[in-house]
Design a protein around this motif. Structure first.
Motif, PDB file in Angstrom:
ATOM      1  N   GLU A   5       6.619   1.604  10.354  1.00 57.05           N
ATOM      2  CA  GLU A   5       7.275   2.663   9.087  1.00 57.05           C
ATOM      3  C   GLU A   5       6.014   2.200   8.243  1.00 57.05           C
ATOM      4  OE1 GLU A   5      11.153   1.459   7.520  1.00 57.05           O
ATOM      5  OE2 GLU A   5      12.084   1.938   9.426  1.00 57.05           O
ATOM      6  N   ILE A   6       5.768   3.496   7.525  1.00 61.84           N
ATOM      7  CA  ILE A   6       4.715   3.328   6.607  1.00 61.84           C
ATOM      8  C   ILE A   6       5.457   3.781   5.294  1.00 61.84           C
ATOM      9  CG2 ILE A   6       2.740   4.647   5.803  1.00 61.84           C
ATOM     10  CD1 ILE A   6       2.233   5.412   8.698  1.00 61.84           C
ATOM     11  N   MET A   7       5.498   2.821   4.220  1.00 68.38           N
ATOM     12  CA  MET A   7       6.286   2.994   2.977  1.00 68.38           C
ATOM     13  C   MET A   7       5.183   2.869   1.729  1.00 68.38           C
ATOM     14  SD  MET A   7       9.418   0.493   4.074  1.00 68.38           S
ATOM     15  CE  MET A   7      10.241   0.884   2.427  1.00 68.38           C
ATOM     16  N   PHE A  61      -4.106   2.715   7.082  1.00 67.33           N
ATOM     17  CA  PHE A  61      -3.005   3.053   5.894  1.00 67.33           C
ATOM     18  C   PHE A  61      -2.707   1.738   5.183  1.00 67.33           C
ATOM     19  CE2 PHE A  61      -2.056   6.600   8.831  1.00 67.33           C
ATOM     20  CZ  PHE A  61      -2.063   7.605   8.143  1.00 67.33           C
ATOM     21  N   GLY A  62      -2.881   0.498   5.894  1.00 70.38           N
ATOM     22  CA  GLY A  62      -2.665  -0.657   5.357  1.00 70.38           C
ATOM     23  C   GLY A  62      -2.977  -1.036   3.966  1.00 70.38           C
ATOM     24  N   GLN A  63      -4.333  -0.630   3.659  1.00 68.32           N
ATOM     25  CA  GLN A  63      -4.760  -0.681   2.010  1.00 68.32           C
ATOM     26  C   GLN A  63      -3.997  -0.252   1.003  1.00 68.32           C
ATOM     27  OE1 GLN A  63      -8.977  -0.025   1.683  1.00 68.32           O
ATOM     28  NE2 GLN A  63      -8.955  -0.690  -0.523  1.00 68.32           N
ATOM     29  N   ASN A  64      -3.421   0.929   1.202  1.00 67.41           N
ATOM     30  CA  ASN A  64      -2.569   1.672  -0.008  1.00 67.41           C
ATOM     31  C   ASN A  64      -1.192   1.863   0.392  1.00 67.41           C
ATOM     32  OD1 ASN A  64      -5.380   2.380  -1.040  1.00 67.41           O
ATOM     33  ND2 ASN A  64      -5.517   3.871   0.416  1.00 67.41           N
ATOM     34  N   TYR A  65      -0.840   1.362   1.472  1.00 65.58           N
ATOM     35  CA  TYR A  65       0.764   1.583   1.790  1.00 65.58           C
ATOM     36  C   TYR A  65       1.279   0.095   2.517  1.00 65.58           C
ATOM     37  CZ  TYR A  65      -0.928   6.215   1.320  1.00 65.58           C
ATOM     38  OH  TYR A  65      -1.181   7.397   0.695  1.00 65.58           O
ATOM     39  N   TYR A  66       2.416   0.061   2.816  1.00 62.07           N
ATOM     40  CA  TYR A  66       3.183  -1.129   3.275  1.00 62.07           C
ATOM     41  C   TYR A  66       3.514  -0.728   4.499  1.00 62.07           C
ATOM     42  CZ  TYR A  66       7.059  -4.458   4.076  1.00 62.07           C
ATOM     43  OH  TYR A  66       7.683  -5.741   4.895  1.00 62.07           O
TER      44      TYR A  66
END
Length: 272
Positions: free
Chosen positions: A191-193, A176-181
């Motif tokens: 947390e995924i933001m 998820f790190g490429q598209n989310y914080y």
């Protein structure tokens, strides 16, 4: 008149002591700052409802006082008027839920109204229950398919013990790190933001809205998710209970959260 016109202030382990109490010294310093016209803005991963008790105790209210909630996803007046929000779609919720189910994890998501949702039904982790209680909005067991296509969330929180989170944090970032914080907000919370949403970007947005130069801002915090606002603020303050990584990057290290470190920082930079 104070040079500092806007202070963003973390809540847990910063404003509050270990017993979740605002000390008399912190209360007095914040009241004095507000009397000087300084905007004191609680800035937290909590929802609006989760902040209300402390806003009431501090006497911060109305349409001309502000809070930053959900880790920076929402900027709103204390009266509830939303100035800015950025959310994750139901499509993203589906992606997160699929990852959770595949890796047998526990999690919850929060919508813009502060409601707590999870699709876990075999075991509801204690943090999810506590968060739902603090938010005062209820806990809903729902899969993404059971929610409307236009359903939005402010963030997803993976809740596991430290050892398990340590073991899966890299895979969460890879997925998820490429598209989310992605931010670790505690030993057991990941947390995924929304991308480019954090306490620092919220501080900058609110300062711009209020026509306050960023050099006239101060941020106080203790955790990983406070780093963006500490980097952004004109003056950065780390609590004495912060990790050394955070202490090494700020302008001043104040006393810890059990020693009214907030009051000490206000006295040095806001009330002088």
């Amino acid at each position: 008149m104070s040079k500092i016109k806007l202070v963003t202030l973390d809540i847990d382990d910063t404003l509050l002591d270990d017993n979740q109490i605002i000390s008399e010294a912190n209360m007095k310093a914040i009241h004095q700052a507000i009397d000087l016209g300084v905007k004191v803005v609680l800035c937290s991963g909590r929802t609006h409802t989760g902040m209300k008790e402390y806003l009431d105790k501090l006497g911060i209210n109305g349409n001309d006082q502000y809070i930053i909630t959900n880790g920076g996803s929402i900027i709103e007046s204390v009266a509830g008027d939303i100035i800015y929000k950025k959310t994750l779609s139901n499509k993203t919720y589906r992606e997160i839920d699929a990852f959770i189910q595949k890796n047998e994890l526990h999690y919850n998501v929060v919508d813009v109204l502060g409601n707590t949702f999870t699709s876990n039904n075999d075991f509801i982790d204690p943090y999810t229950i506590i968060q739902a209680f603090e938010n005062g909005k209820g806990l809903f067991i729902r899969t993404p398919d059971q929610l409307p296509e236009n359903f939005e969330i402010t963030k997803a929180i993976i809740n596991e013990n430290k050892i398990k989170l340590d073991s899966i944090e890299d895979s969460v970032n890879q997925r998820f790190g490429q598209n989310y914080y992605i931010v670790r907000t505690g030993d057991g919370f990941l947390e995924i933001m929304p991308k480019n949403i954090d306490k620092g970007s919220a501080l900058a947005s609110l300062a711009d809205f209020l026509k306050i130069d960023i050099s006239e801002t101060m941020a106080i915090g203790d955790g990983e998710n406070d780093i963006p606002m500490l980097k952004k603020a004109g003056i950065s303050i780390a609590m004495g209970n912060s990790k050394m990584k955070i202490k090494n990057m700020v302008d001043f290290v104040t006393s810890n959260n059990n020693e009214s470190g907030v009051a000490e920082a206000f006295s040095k930079y806001v009330l002088n």
